[in-house]
Write a protein that holds these residues in place. Structure first.
Motif, PDB file in Angstrom:
ATOM      1  N   ILE A   1       6.788   2.924   5.832  1.00 33.44           N
ATOM      2  CA  ILE A   1       7.086   4.075   5.265  1.00 33.44           C
ATOM      3  C   ILE A   1       8.417   4.213   5.206  1.00 33.44           C
ATOM      4  O   ILE A   1       9.158   4.606   4.448  1.00 33.44           O
ATOM      5  CB  ILE A   1       6.536   5.356   6.385  1.00 33.44           C
ATOM      6  N   ILE A   2       9.068   3.878   6.459  1.00 34.06           N
ATOM      7  CA  ILE A   2      10.703   3.793   6.447  1.00 34.06           C
ATOM      8  C   ILE A   2      11.279   2.861   5.227  1.00 34.06           C
ATOM      9  O   ILE A   2      12.317   3.360   4.726  1.00 34.06           O
ATOM     10  CB  ILE A   2      11.059   3.102   7.666  1.00 34.06           C
ATOM     11  N   LEU A   3      10.783   1.803   5.182  1.00 27.53           N
ATOM     12  CA  LEU A   3      11.199   0.710   4.285  1.00 27.53           C
ATOM     13  C   LEU A   3      10.962   1.125   2.838  1.00 27.53           C
ATOM     14  O   LEU A   3      12.097   1.034   2.112  1.00 27.53           O
ATOM     15  CB  LEU A   3      10.269  -0.480   4.315  1.00 27.53           C
ATOM     16  N   VAL A   4      10.002   2.014   2.325  1.00 22.47           N
ATOM     17  CA  VAL A   4       9.894   2.323   1.041  1.00 22.47           C
ATOM     18  C   VAL A   4      10.659   3.479   0.829  1.00 22.47           C
ATOM     19  O   VAL A   4      11.251   3.655  -0.376  1.00 22.47           O
ATOM     20  CB  VAL A   4       8.481   2.683   0.735  1.00 22.47           C
ATOM     21  N   GLN A   5      10.760   4.494   1.982  1.00 26.41           N
ATOM     22  CA  GLN A   5      11.751   5.710   1.559  1.00 26.41           C
ATOM     23  C   GLN A   5      13.142   5.184   1.394  1.00 26.41           C
ATOM     24  O   GLN A   5      13.989   5.681   0.557  1.00 26.41           O
ATOM     25  CB  GLN A   5      11.549   6.741   2.865  1.00 26.41           C
ATOM     26  N   CYS A   6      13.533   4.183   2.151  1.00 24.78           N
ATOM     27  CA  CYS A   6      14.965   3.533   2.003  1.00 24.78           C
ATOM     28  C   CYS A   6      15.212   3.180   0.385  1.00 24.78           C
ATOM     29  O   CYS A   6      16.224   3.472  -0.476  1.00 24.78           O
ATOM     30  CB  CYS A   6      15.068   2.660   2.910  1.00 24.78           C
ATOM     31  N   ALA A   7      14.048   2.572   0.022  1.00 21.93           N
ATOM     32  CA  ALA A   7      14.258   1.952  -1.414  1.00 21.93           C
ATOM     33  C   ALA A   7      14.242   3.014  -2.299  1.00 21.93           C
ATOM     34  O   ALA A   7      14.943   3.015  -3.329  1.00 21.93           O
ATOM     35  CB  ALA A   7      12.832   1.038  -1.767  1.00 21.93           C
ATOM     36  N   LEU A   8      13.394   4.176  -2.113  1.00 22.48           N
ATOM     37  CA  LEU A   8      13.516   5.130  -3.026  1.00 22.48           C
ATOM     38  C   LEU A   8      14.889   5.930  -3.078  1.00 22.48           C
ATOM     39  O   LEU A   8      15.221   6.415  -4.307  1.00 22.48           O
ATOM     40  CB  LEU A   8      12.175   6.255  -2.972  1.00 22.48           C
ATOM     41  N   ILE A   9      15.431   5.955  -1.943  1.00 20.67           N
ATOM     42  CA  ILE A   9      16.737   6.487  -1.980  1.00 20.67           C
ATOM     43  C   ILE A   9      17.661   5.602  -2.520  1.00 20.67           C
ATOM     44  O   ILE A   9      18.508   6.334  -3.471  1.00 20.67           O
ATOM     45  CB  ILE A   9      17.179   6.825  -0.603  1.00 20.67           C
ATOM     46  N   ARG A  36       0.797  -1.323  -0.083  1.00 15.03           N
ATOM     47  CA  ARG A  36      -0.007  -0.140  -0.096  1.00 15.03           C
ATOM     48  C   ARG A  36       0.785   1.273   0.044  1.00 15.03           C
ATOM     49  O   ARG A  36       0.679   1.911  -0.718  1.00 15.03           O
ATOM     50  CB  ARG A  36      -0.873   0.056   1.307  1.00 15.03           C
ATOM     51  N   GLU A  37       1.896   1.307   0.749  1.00 17.38           N
ATOM     52  CA  GLU A  37       2.837   2.375   0.806  1.00 17.38           C
ATOM     53  C   GLU A  37       3.731   2.379  -0.581  1.00 17.38           C
ATOM     54  O   GLU A  37       3.704   3.846  -1.101  1.00 17.38           O
ATOM     55  CB  GLU A  37       3.910   2.252   1.938  1.00 17.38           C
ATOM     56  N   ALA A  38       3.931   1.422  -1.128  1.00 18.85           N
ATOM     57  CA  ALA A  38       4.820   1.552  -2.482  1.00 18.85           C
ATOM     58  C   ALA A  38       3.888   1.972  -3.453  1.00 18.85           C
ATOM     59  O   ALA A  38       4.635   2.881  -4.438  1.00 18.85           O
ATOM     60  CB  ALA A  38       5.444   0.387  -2.549  1.00 18.85           C
ATOM     61  N   LEU A  39       2.648   1.843  -3.552  1.00 20.19           N
ATOM     62  CA  LEU A  39       1.722   2.329  -4.649  1.00 20.19           C
ATOM     63  C   LEU A  39       1.607   3.621  -4.622  1.00 20.19           C
ATOM     64  O   LEU A  39       1.328   4.168  -5.577  1.00 20.19           O
ATOM     65  CB  LEU A  39       0.366   1.561  -4.441  1.00 20.19           C
ATOM     66  N   LYS A  40       1.841   4.458  -3.414  1.00 24.78           N
ATOM     67  CA  LYS A  40       1.585   5.672  -3.206  1.00 24.78           C
ATOM     68  C   LYS A  40       2.602   6.525  -4.209  1.00 24.78           C
ATOM     69  O   LYS A  40       2.631   7.605  -4.753  1.00 24.78           O
ATOM     70  CB  LYS A  40       1.861   6.301  -1.848  1.00 24.78           C
ATOM     71  N   PHE A  41       3.793   5.671  -4.602  1.00 27.06           N
ATOM     72  CA  PHE A  41       4.956   6.444  -5.016  1.00 27.06           C
ATOM     73  C   PHE A  41       5.327   5.726  -6.737  1.00 27.06           C
ATOM     74  O   PHE A  41       6.250   6.148  -7.252  1.00 27.06           O
ATOM     75  CB  PHE A  41       6.423   6.243  -4.400  1.00 27.06           C
ATOM     76  N   LEU A  42       4.384   4.766  -6.881  1.00 24.29           N
ATOM     77  CA  LEU A  42       4.475   4.406  -8.272  1.00 24.29           C
ATOM     78  C   LEU A  42       3.985   5.075  -9.185  1.00 24.29           C
ATOM     79  O   LEU A  42       3.051   5.555  -9.308  1.00 24.29           O
ATOM     80  CB  LEU A  42       3.931   2.868  -8.305  1.00 24.29           C
ATOM     81  N   HIS A  43       4.817   5.443 -10.223  1.00 25.94           N
ATOM     82  CA  HIS A  43       4.640   6.325 -11.410  1.00 25.94           C
ATOM     83  C   HIS A  43       4.239   7.763 -11.070  1.00 25.94           C
ATOM     84  O   HIS A  43       3.546   8.253 -11.865  1.00 25.94           O
ATOM     85  CB  HIS A  43       3.422   5.733 -12.495  1.00 25.94           C
ATOM     86  N   THR A  44       4.479   7.972  -9.934  1.00 24.78           N
ATOM     87  CA  THR A  44       3.939   9.396  -9.535  1.00 24.78           C
ATOM     88  C   THR A  44       5.148  10.286  -9.801  1.00 24.78           C
ATOM     89  O   THR A  44       6.252  10.163 -10.101  1.00 24.78           O
ATOM     90  CB  THR A  44       3.986   9.569  -8.019  1.00 24.78           C
ATOM     91  N   PRO A  45       4.748  11.628 -10.380  1.00 28.52           N
ATOM     92  CA  PRO A  45       5.884  12.647 -10.705  1.00 28.52           C
ATOM     93  C   PRO A  45       6.910  12.639  -9.880  1.00 28.52           C
ATOM     94  O   PRO A  45       6.665  12.787  -8.432  1.00 28.52           O
ATOM     95  CB  PRO A  45       5.128  14.080 -10.684  1.00 28.52           C
ATOM     96  N   SER A  46       8.151  12.981 -10.061  1.00 32.57           N
ATOM     97  CA  SER A  46       9.519  13.049  -9.403  1.00 32.57           C
ATOM     98  C   SER A  46       9.844  11.735  -8.683  1.00 32.57           C
ATOM     99  O   SER A  46      10.753  11.648  -7.956  1.00 32.57           O
ATOM    100  CB  SER A  46       9.537  14.185  -8.440  1.00 32.57           C
ATOM    101  N   SER A  47       8.962  10.478  -8.684  1.00 33.08           N
ATOM    102  CA  SER A  47       9.232   9.483  -7.912  1.00 33.08           C
ATOM    103  C   SER A  47      10.214   8.576  -8.943  1.00 33.08           C
ATOM    104  O   SER A  47       9.726   8.464 -10.067  1.00 33.08           O
ATOM    105  CB  SER A  47       8.143   8.645  -7.400  1.00 33.08           C
TER     106      SER A  47
END
Length: 453
Positions: free
Chosen positions: A399-407, A28-39
């Motif tokens: 939240i933490i896991l997904v932000q670490c992945a985005l970094i 659910r957290e990862a879907l917030k950032f999938l294909h979103t601008p600047s992600s």
């Protein structure tokens, strides 16, 4: 290789264990950032041993929207070939399949072999240290970052300690930082059953952990100004925070100690794969502001009764976890032995939404490092900071896991080439703290005071 397109992995991220209690919240957290601008997250796949359960998780995570068209892959920790196929197809695997001492190593082995990065939400010291002993050198050679504890265990503790230590402007230096964790809710929240199982197995494997530590070379310890803090009593009344507290045997303090040992060996942090001169300067400047301190964690509550309850659960796990029949009882009747704190069915969404955490960091030290050099002086300064956020297991951890992945996706060139490392050694000098702040996990300075002699 059919798992790659033009020599590049098919997916940015694969979430493994996507149908588990925590896994579906990570989806659910990862879907917030999938294909979103600047992600940087452009492609995502989900994996598990039961594709239909993974599909149900995706549907739950996407609700009220229809589930997006995301590949669902079949993989099982008992099938190393399936894990190697998984690792060959992605840049990063987010592993949510615990307890990790039972199911984690095959996933780490597959990631290291293929050179992809691995993040998990483990809070099990024996597993983390065993992976470091067994895979660190190979992970460096293969360019694979293996980072455990990228959830509530142990990022708030690591970033929280560093945040506190950076508030000590020279010539001031910290001597000790005690973290007080307070879980709050207007409902009776049920804990993550995986956390409970990990605690039971942790007691069972304590002797293996001690044996592992004895077999490894001793790492240098940081030089901390001033004498070690006094041990203190089992139960403490922390009047300033209005909390009763009891010392907690936690992964947090062990992960922090590993970070401080790494920093003693690498005071400027670890160089990135392909850093610019500006990135080198930023990293070295950041680590120069982090000061080591004695660190411990206590569980806090406004109610003294809750503290006795924590002690009782700890005694059950400590006594029964040492022999196999006792462990069977603990794992079969979690609700009984945890006095209702853990249940096999997990919490409801309403319970999860109602819960929050506060983690207070009470730093004590010296207004001038020269005072610390005289062993007779007591700390004369206190800095209190706080990290707070939503429910720890299902909201803060994803939240933490997904932000670490985005970094990792966005800043891989400025991060270490590979190795089995703690979250702080990989993400400490990045913008992880700012990202968490923007996603509901806040860092604040509460007070700076002189202490009366």
């Amino acid at each position: 290789m059919e798992d790659q397109v033009n020599g590049k992995p098919l997916y940015d991220v694969v979430i493994f264990g996507a149908s588990g209690f925590t896994g579906k919240y990570v989806v659910r957290e990862a879907l917030k950032f999938l294909h979103t601008p600047s992600s940087p997250l452009k492609s995502l796949a989900l994996a598990g041993r039961n594709p239909s359960k993974v599909a149900q998780s995706l549907e739950w995570a996407a609700h009220p929207n229809p589930p997006p068209d995301i590949p669902i892959l079949t993989a099982d920790t008992s099938d190393p070939a399936s894990l190697r196929r998984l690792a060959a197809q992605t840049k990063i695997i987010l592993d949510c399949v615990g307890p990790f001492r039972l199911y984690g190593e095959p996933v780490v082995a597959a990631c290291v072999e293929s050179g992809c990065d691995y993040l998990d939400i483990c809070g099990e010291p024996e597993f983390m240290e065993r992976m470091e002993a067994g895979y660190h050198e190979k992970a460096v050679d293969k360019g694979s970052l293996v980072v455990s504890a990228c959830g509530f265990d142990s990022v708030p503790a690591e970033l929280g300690l560093m945040f506190n230590s950076r508030q000590w402007d020279p010539p001031a230096v910290p001597n000790s930082v005690e973290a007080y964790l307070s879980l709050e809710s207007d409902k009776n929240v049920v804990g993550n059953i995986g956390t409970y199982e990990s605690a039971v197995l942790g007691v069972a494997n304590m002797s293996q952990l001690q044996e592992l530590r004895r077999s490894r070379p001793r790492r240098p310890r940081p030089v901390i100004p001033g004498p070690p803090p006094p041990k203190g009593s089992l139960i403490e009344h922390q009047k300033k925070l209005n909390l009763w507290a009891v010392k907690l045997p936690s992964a947090d303090s062990i992960v922090v100690r590993r970070t401080l040992a790494s920093l003693t060996e690498n005071p400027r942090g670890l160089p990135g794969v392909n850093e610019s001169a500006e990135q080198v300067e930023k990293r070295e400047n950041f680590w120069s502001t982090v000061k080591p301190a004695h660190f411990g964690v206590k569980m806090g509550s406004k109610s003294l009764l809750s503290i006795f309850r924590i002690i009782a659960v700890g005694m059950f796990i400590g006594l029964l976890g040492n022999f196999s029949f006792g462990r069977k009882l603990l794992l079969k009747f979690p609700s009984f032995f945890s006095l209702g704190w853990f249940k096999k069915e997990g919490p409801t969404e309403e319970e999860v939404a109602s819960a929050t955490f506060k983690m207070w960091f009470v730093g004590r030290g010296f207004s001038d490092s020269r005072l610390a050099a005289d062993g007779n002086n007591k700390p004369d300064m206190e800095v209190v900071t706080r990290v707070m956020g939503p429910e720890i297991g299902y909201l803060t951890t994803p939240i933490i896991l997904v932000q670490c992945a985005l970094i990792l996706l966005n800043q891989r060139e400025s991060l270490p080439i590979g190795g089995v490392l703690t979250p702080a050694m990989v993400f400490g000098a990045t913008d992880l703290q700012d990202r968490l702040q923007n996603n509901g996990i806040s860092f604040s300075v509460i007070s700076k005071n002189s202490l009366q002699a």
